[in-house]
Motif scaffolding. Structure first.
Motif, PDB file in Angstrom:
ATOM      1  N   SER A  30       5.697  89.754  49.530  1.00 13.09           N
ATOM      2  CA  SER A  30       5.961  88.519  50.279  1.00 13.09           C
ATOM      3  C   SER A  30       5.907  88.876  51.761  1.00 13.09           C
ATOM      4  CB  SER A  30       7.348  87.994  49.896  1.00 13.09           C
ATOM      5  OG  SER A  30       7.944  87.322  50.978  1.00 13.09           O
ATOM      6  N   LYS A  58       7.502  83.586  48.054  1.00 15.23           N
ATOM      7  CA  LYS A  58       8.790  82.948  47.777  1.00 15.23           C
ATOM      8  C   LYS A  58       8.867  81.547  48.377  1.00 15.23           C
ATOM      9  CE  LYS A  58      11.452  85.793  50.078  1.00 15.23           C
ATOM     10  NZ  LYS A  58      12.659  86.440  50.580  1.00 15.23           N
ATOM     11  N   ARG A  63      12.586  79.915  44.346  1.00 14.03           N
ATOM     12  CA  ARG A  63      11.371  79.349  43.777  1.00 14.03           C
ATOM     13  C   ARG A  63      10.178  80.193  44.204  1.00 14.03           C
ATOM     14  NH1 ARG A  63      13.630  73.315  44.521  1.00 14.03           N
ATOM     15  NH2 ARG A  63      13.302  73.688  46.721  1.00 14.03           N
ATOM     16  N   LYS A 124       1.767  68.299  48.405  1.00 11.73           N
ATOM     17  CA  LYS A 124       2.193  69.377  49.313  1.00 11.73           C
ATOM     18  C   LYS A 124       1.011  70.280  49.684  1.00 11.73           C
ATOM     19  CE  LYS A 124       5.890  72.811  49.419  1.00 11.73           C
ATOM     20  NZ  LYS A 124       7.298  72.970  49.045  1.00 11.73           N
ATOM     21  N   ASN A 149      -2.181  75.786  52.036  1.00 10.14           N
ATOM     22  CA  ASN A 149      -3.310  75.801  51.102  1.00 10.14           C
ATOM     23  C   ASN A 149      -4.568  75.383  51.852  1.00 10.14           C
ATOM     24  OD1 ASN A 149      -1.483  76.386  49.075  1.00 10.14           O
ATOM     25  ND2 ASN A 149      -1.268  74.254  48.471  1.00 10.14           N
TER      26      ASN A 149
HETATM   27  C1  BT5 Z   1       8.644  76.247  50.193  1.00 11.62           C
HETATM   28  O1  BT5 Z   1       9.658  76.360  49.305  1.00 11.62           O
HETATM   29  O2  BT5 Z   1       7.894  75.298  50.293  1.00 11.62           O
HETATM   30  C2  BT5 Z   1       8.480  77.455  51.100  1.00 11.62           C
HETATM   31  C3  BT5 Z   1       7.176  78.143  50.914  1.00 11.62           C
HETATM   32  C4  BT5 Z   1       6.983  79.249  51.902  1.00 11.62           C
HETATM   33  C5  BT5 Z   1       5.795  80.091  51.577  1.00 11.62           C
HETATM   34  C6  BT5 Z   1       5.499  81.102  52.642  1.00 11.62           C
HETATM   35  S1  BT5 Z   1       4.002  81.937  52.351  1.00 11.62           S
HETATM   36  C7  BT5 Z   1       4.361  83.091  53.574  1.00 11.62           C
HETATM   37  C8  BT5 Z   1       5.840  83.397  53.453  1.00 11.62           C
HETATM   38  N1  BT5 Z   1       6.099  84.458  52.499  1.00 11.62           N
HETATM   39  C9  BT5 Z   1       6.792  84.032  51.449  1.00 11.62           C
HETATM   40  O3  BT5 Z   1       7.132  84.743  50.474  1.00 11.62           O
HETATM   41  N2  BT5 Z   1       7.062  82.717  51.585  1.00 11.62           N
HETATM   42  C10 BT5 Z   1       6.554  82.186  52.831  1.00 11.62           C
HETATM   43  P1  BT5 Z   1      10.179  75.158  48.385  1.00 11.62           P
HETATM   44  O4  BT5 Z   1      10.482  73.949  49.208  1.00 11.62           O
HETATM   45  O5  BT5 Z   1      11.288  75.757  47.610  1.00 11.62           O
HETATM   46  O6  BT5 Z   1       8.959  74.804  47.465  1.00 11.62           O
HETATM   47  C11 BT5 Z   1       8.584  75.628  46.400  1.00 11.62           C
HETATM   48  C12 BT5 Z   1       7.879  74.725  45.387  1.00 11.62           C
HETATM   49  O7  BT5 Z   1       6.589  74.335  45.913  1.00 11.62           O
HETATM   50  C13 BT5 Z   1       7.569  75.425  44.077  1.00 11.62           C
HETATM   51  O8  BT5 Z   1       8.664  75.326  43.201  1.00 11.62           O
HETATM   52  C14 BT5 Z   1       6.354  74.638  43.568  1.00 11.62           C
HETATM   53  O9  BT5 Z   1       6.752  73.416  42.986  1.00 11.62           O
HETATM   54  C15 BT5 Z   1       5.628  74.287  44.863  1.00 11.62           C
HETATM   55  N3  BT5 Z   1       4.561  75.245  45.184  1.00 11.62           N
HETATM   56  C16 BT5 Z   1       4.468  76.568  44.889  1.00 11.62           C
HETATM   57  N4  BT5 Z   1       3.353  77.102  45.404  1.00 11.62           N
HETATM   58  C17 BT5 Z   1       2.710  76.097  46.020  1.00 11.62           C
HETATM   59  C18 BT5 Z   1       1.487  76.019  46.742  1.00 11.62           C
HETATM   60  N5  BT5 Z   1       0.699  77.076  46.957  1.00 11.62           N
HETATM   61  N6  BT5 Z   1       1.148  74.805  47.243  1.00 11.62           N
HETATM   62  C19 BT5 Z   1       1.926  73.716  47.075  1.00 11.62           C
HETATM   63  N7  BT5 Z   1       3.084  73.740  46.402  1.00 11.62           N
HETATM   64  C20 BT5 Z   1       3.475  74.909  45.881  1.00 11.62           C
END
Ligand code: BT5
Length: 262
Positions: A30, A58, A63, A124, A149
């Motif tokens: 991550s 993460k 999640r 999203k 994305n």
């Molecule tokens: C987020 O959490 O939206 C925060 C995401 C942050 C990601 C970045 S990538 C760089 C950095 N390094 C990391 O490890 N993390 C950060 P949350 O609001 O909890 O939403 C998570 C939810 O979004 C998941 O449970 C899925 O339903 C959905 N999800 C997962 N991957 C996705 C994707 N690529 N595009 C859209 N939705 C996604």
């Protein structure tokens, strides 16, 4: 697609605060975890970590963030702002508004969903995860991670299992995104908004955030750990928490929850 090019990106950054050091990795668990380790090794504020693939990307509350190789943007930046731990959502807001403005350069109209999502037509496209490092009860560093994305096509989204709730820039406008260009624009937008935050304060950021947020006076579902209810969204309070109004007329401050349009 569009291999990340460190020299190209670095030479095009404004670097007032963010982007002073750039680390581009082939792969990582991550980028947030990697950046947090750098914090402990006394890396400078303004460092940015980007990876081509995350094996354990993460989201909030344990999640997962789906992070396939080579298609999207996964990056985290380190800052040492003079703010209290309770004000850390400022960095989430700065990340969201910088992402919305970057997407606009690709003819994409997106909107913010409190606290940390960027949506296109209710799907999203980006999420932000902001984490803090405390030393002796004082906030020492913030690591803000942004996932966007970019080039996932509909097959990639289908195989991720996220096609009902997620989208990508490529899916929305049919054009592959040059990841270097997107990264440069995003980092420079972040740099400007952070600079404005330092000069003008958090009200400036709240106003910018609110002008990219379209849920005011709209019905939402609030989902917390132990409770779920429908309400009308009202806007941010002075600390950046979301105020909603229940059917009874009672207003509630939401500190941590998912707040989704109905
Ligand atoms: C987020 O959490 O939206 C925060 C995401 C942050 C990601 C970045 S990538 C760089 C950095 N390094 C990391 O490890 N993390 C950060 P949350 O609001 O909890 O939403 C998570 C939810 O979004 C998941 O449970 C899925 O339903 C959905 N999800 C997962 N991957 C996705 C994707 N690529 N595009 C859209 N939705 C996604």
């Amino acid at each position: 697609m569009y291999k990340l090019d460190k020299d190209l990106v670095f030479s095009n950054l404004t670097k007032n605060h963010i982007g002073r050091k750039l680390i581009i990795l082939e792969e990582v668990d991550s980028t947030n975890d990697y950046a947090m380790k750098l914090v402990n090794e006394k890396y400078v504020s303004g460092s940015v970590v980007i990876a081509d693939i995350q094996y354990a990307g993460k989201g909030r509350l344990e999640r997962k963030w789906h992070s396939p190789r080579g298609l999207n943007l996964y990056m985290s930046f380190i800052l040492s702002p003079r703010i209290k731990a309770a004000e850390v959502n400022i960095l989430t807001f700065i990340s969201s508004i910088a992402t919305v403005d970057t997407l606009a350069k690709y003819s994409i109209q997106s909107e913010i969903k409190w606290p940390n999502d960027v949506l296109i037509n209710a799907k999203k496209v980006s999420g932000v995860l902001t984490e803090i490092n405390m030393v002796k009860n004082k906030l020492e560093h913030v690591v803000a991670g942004i996932g966007v994305n970019l080039n996932m096509d509909s097959d990639a989204l289908l195989s991720s299992g996220l096609s009902e709730i997620a989208t990508s820039v490529y899916i929305e406008n049919g054009k592959p995104v040059n990841r270097n260009e997107f990264l440069i624009t995003l980092l420079n937008n972040l740099d400007v908004f952070y600079d404005n935050f330092m000069k003008l304060g958090k009200e400036y950021i709240y106003n910018q955030w609110s002008s990219r947020w379209y849920s005011r006076d709209k019905p939402v579902r609030v989902v917390m750990d132990n409770e779920q209810f429908d309400a009308i969204c009202k806007g941010l309070d002075k600390e950046g928490f979301m105020i909603v109004q229940r059917d009874s007329g009672q207003t509630v401050k939401i500190v941590s929850a998912d707040v989704s349009p109905l």
